[in-house]
Design a protein around this motif. Structure first.
Motif, PDB file in Angstrom:
ATOM      1  N   HIS A 213      -1.943  -3.701  16.849  1.00 57.80           N
ATOM      2  CA  HIS A 213      -0.648  -4.286  16.546  1.00 57.80           C
ATOM      3  C   HIS A 213      -0.663  -5.129  15.262  1.00 57.80           C
ATOM      4  O   HIS A 213       0.310  -5.817  14.980  1.00 57.80           O
ATOM      5  N   ALA A 214      -1.730  -5.035  14.493  1.00 59.74           N
ATOM      6  CA  ALA A 214      -1.853  -5.893  13.308  1.00 59.74           C
ATOM      7  C   ALA A 214      -0.908  -5.472  12.194  1.00 59.74           C
ATOM      8  O   ALA A 214      -0.455  -6.308  11.405  1.00 59.74           O
ATOM      9  N   ILE A 215      -0.617  -4.179  12.070  1.00 61.45           N
ATOM     10  CA  ILE A 215       0.322  -3.712  11.056  1.00 61.45           C
ATOM     11  C   ILE A 215       1.376  -2.838  11.717  1.00 61.45           C
ATOM     12  O   ILE A 215       1.180  -2.314  12.815  1.00 61.45           O
ATOM     13  N   THR A 216       2.501  -2.671  11.031  1.00 62.87           N
ATOM     14  CA  THR A 216       3.616  -1.920  11.590  1.00 62.87           C
ATOM     15  C   THR A 216       3.521  -0.444  11.225  1.00 62.87           C
ATOM     16  O   THR A 216       2.727  -0.032  10.371  1.00 62.87           O
ATOM     17  N   GLU A 217       4.379   0.338  11.851  1.00 60.12           N
ATOM     18  CA  GLU A 217       4.424   1.767  11.563  1.00 60.12           C
ATOM     19  C   GLU A 217       4.762   2.024  10.094  1.00 60.12           C
ATOM     20  O   GLU A 217       4.164   2.881   9.448  1.00 60.12           O
ATOM     21  N   SER A 218       5.711   1.273   9.543  1.00 60.53           N
ATOM     22  CA  SER A 218       6.082   1.485   8.137  1.00 60.53           C
ATOM     23  C   SER A 218       4.950   1.074   7.201  1.00 60.53           C
ATOM     24  O   SER A 218       4.750   1.694   6.152  1.00 60.53           O
ATOM     25  N   GLU A 219       4.200   0.057   7.578  1.00 60.62           N
ATOM     26  CA  GLU A 219       3.065  -0.363   6.759  1.00 60.62           C
ATOM     27  C   GLU A 219       1.949   0.684   6.790  1.00 60.62           C
ATOM     28  O   GLU A 219       1.291   0.936   5.783  1.00 60.62           O
ATOM     29  N   ILE A 309       4.860   1.369  -0.117  1.00 59.79           N
ATOM     30  CA  ILE A 309       3.581   0.892  -0.654  1.00 59.79           C
ATOM     31  C   ILE A 309       3.574  -0.630  -0.732  1.00 59.79           C
ATOM     32  O   ILE A 309       2.565  -1.276  -0.427  1.00 59.79           O
ATOM     33  N   VAL A 310       4.695  -1.230  -1.109  1.00 59.85           N
ATOM     34  CA  VAL A 310       4.771  -2.693  -1.134  1.00 59.85           C
ATOM     35  C   VAL A 310       4.539  -3.258   0.266  1.00 59.85           C
ATOM     36  O   VAL A 310       3.861  -4.288   0.434  1.00 59.85           O
ATOM     37  N   ALA A 311       5.085  -2.585   1.275  1.00 58.49           N
ATOM     38  CA  ALA A 311       4.871  -3.043   2.655  1.00 58.49           C
ATOM     39  C   ALA A 311       3.392  -3.008   3.002  1.00 58.49           C
ATOM     40  O   ALA A 311       2.855  -3.951   3.602  1.00 58.49           O
ATOM     41  N   PHE A 312       2.706  -1.927   2.637  1.00 55.81           N
ATOM     42  CA  PHE A 312       1.262  -1.867   2.883  1.00 55.81           C
ATOM     43  C   PHE A 312       0.530  -2.972   2.131  1.00 55.81           C
ATOM     44  O   PHE A 312      -0.330  -3.660   2.700  1.00 55.81           O
ATOM     45  N   LEU A 313       0.860  -3.182   0.865  1.00 52.96           N
ATOM     46  CA  LEU A 313       0.170  -4.204   0.072  1.00 52.96           C
ATOM     47  C   LEU A 313       0.345  -5.598   0.674  1.00 52.96           C
ATOM     48  O   LEU A 313      -0.537  -6.448   0.550  1.00 52.96           O
ATOM     49  N   GLY A 314       1.464  -5.805   1.344  1.00 50.79           N
ATOM     50  CA  GLY A 314       1.675  -7.088   1.995  1.00 50.79           C
ATOM     51  C   GLY A 314       0.699  -7.356   3.125  1.00 50.79           C
ATOM     52  O   GLY A 314       0.477  -8.517   3.494  1.00 50.79           O
ATOM     53  N   THR A 315       0.082  -6.303   3.664  1.00 44.39           N
ATOM     54  CA  THR A 315      -0.880  -6.496   4.754  1.00 44.39           C
ATOM     55  C   THR A 315      -2.247  -6.933   4.236  1.00 44.39           C
ATOM     56  O   THR A 315      -3.142  -7.247   5.035  1.00 44.39           O
ATOM     57  N   LEU A 316      -2.435  -6.973   2.921  1.00 44.70           N
ATOM     58  CA  LEU A 316      -3.729  -7.317   2.327  1.00 44.70           C
ATOM     59  C   LEU A 316      -3.870  -8.809   2.049  1.00 44.70           C
ATOM     60  O   LEU A 316      -4.874  -9.242   1.489  1.00 44.70           O
ATOM     61  N   THR A 317      -2.873  -9.599   2.417  1.00 37.21           N
ATOM     62  CA  THR A 317      -2.953 -11.048   2.224  1.00 37.21           C
ATOM     63  C   THR A 317      -3.845 -11.654   3.299  1.00 37.21           C
ATOM     64  O   THR A 317      -3.571 -11.538   4.489  1.00 37.21           O
TER      65      THR A 317
END
Length: 340
Positions: A213-219, A309-317
């Motif tokens: 559950h750490a990241i969403t489907e869109s991420e 891609i921006v959504a994925f990059l947000g998970t790298l914080t």
């Protein structure tokens, strides 16, 4: 848009490809956004594939705690600078994103420095430092930062005199190094502290470790797209970049930069490290993604694909000192560098 591995094994073949002859007309990117990963965490096979591209930030690099504690104090000590008015933390704000919000910070004479300030967080994971990749180690970077006018502009006689005259520093140096403070010990202490500036526990790293559950489907879909169109060819490894060089403007010329070869920047914490590129010329992450896809991959991306891609990059914080990194306050005026 740096993993401790033998750089030549990765850099040589990719640079050969990146510097080769390529078309100059970007191709449109086919819809739709690629399939998302299956619900829940990655399967065993998917985890192996994901971990072959990006690996989690470690919690420690084995720094010496007593030496790193001295380095932390030196990192914030303005007395080491030429004018006594700035320290490493002036441009590398470790209370926010490890850099600043300025396009270019200011040198000791008040003029803008040549390039945007990279974040100091996770710098110890990079195989080279600086936008040009011409700085070989943290120790080299620290000596430049302490003594060059572009940064603190200090001198070794003054730096050592300040430390030796301060019992709160001189005593810990003797205890940690078994000798009076010297140039080598100062550089080592700061480097030890910077090696502790890691940002583990990003949501993406938690997902890599099996947190469904750490990241969403869109991420997840954004990560799939990131891999599918080729971003991961240069942005991979523990720092999601920072372990090879790349020619700028492969498919589309970038004004004043095409043909220049720079170190690929890390994408760790990229959502909070605006402005972007070596000149700080791009203010937003969506625009940076769009420009990189066009110039480096020959792709024209739709708004939905950019957003993915921006959504994925947000998970790298990631987090430092138990708190997620944040963006710093913007400078007082557009283009104005950060002042001490």
């Amino acid at each position: 848009m740096a993993l401790r591995r033998p750089a030549g094994l990765l850099v040589a073949p990719l640079v050969a490809v990146l510097l080769g002859s390529v078309p100059t007309i970007p191709a449109p990117l086919a819809e739709p956004v690629p399939r998302p990963w299956p619900a829940g965490g990655p399967s065993s096979a998917e985890a192996i594939e994901a971990l072959s591209i990006v690996t989690p930030v470690p919690g420690t690099l084995g720094t010496d705690p007593s030496r790193a504690a001295i380095g932390r104090r030196l990192f914030t000590d303005t007395r080491l600078s030429r004018g006594g008015d700035r320290a490493c933390i002036t441009c590398h704000d470790i209370t926010t994103n490890g850099a600043s919000a300025a396009a270019r910070d200011l040198a000791t004479d008040g003029t803008p420095v040549p390039r945007n300030t990279p974040t100091v967080f996770n710098a110890a994971l990079s195989f080279r430092l600086g936008w040009a990749g011409d700085i070989l180690s943290l120790r080299d970077q620290d000596e430049k930062a302490l003594t060059e006018p572009e940064f603190l502009g200090g001198s070794w006689p003054r730096i050592l005199a300040v430390i030796r005259a301060d019992p709160a520093l001189a005593g810990p140096f003797r205890a940690a190094y078994g000798r009076e403070v010297d140039r080598e010990a100062v550089i080592d202490a700061i480097s030890q502290f910077e090696r502790s500036l890691l940002t583990p526990d990003s949501r993406f790293d938690r997902w890599l470790r099996g947190d469904a559950h750490a990241i969403t489907e869109s991420e997840r879909a954004g990560y799939d797209l990131f891999r599918g169109i080729g971003c991961a060819a240069c942005h991979q490894g523990v720092n999601v970049g920072a372990n090879l060089f790349e020619k700028v403007g492969i498919f589309v010329a970038i004004p004043n930069k095409s043909g220049e070869v720079l170190r690929v920047p890390s994408l760790r914490n990229v959502a909070v490290t605006a402005p972007y590129f070596d000149d700080g010329s791009v203010a937003t992450l969506p625009e940076a993604v769009r420009m990189m896809a066009r110039a480096q991959l020959g792709r024209e991306m739709t708004p939905a694909q950019v957003a993915a891609i921006v959504a994925f990059l947000g998970t790298l914080t990631g987090s430092y000192d138990g708190r997620p990194l944040t963006a710093p306050e913007a400078p007082a005026a557009p283009g104005e560098g950060r002042r001490p």
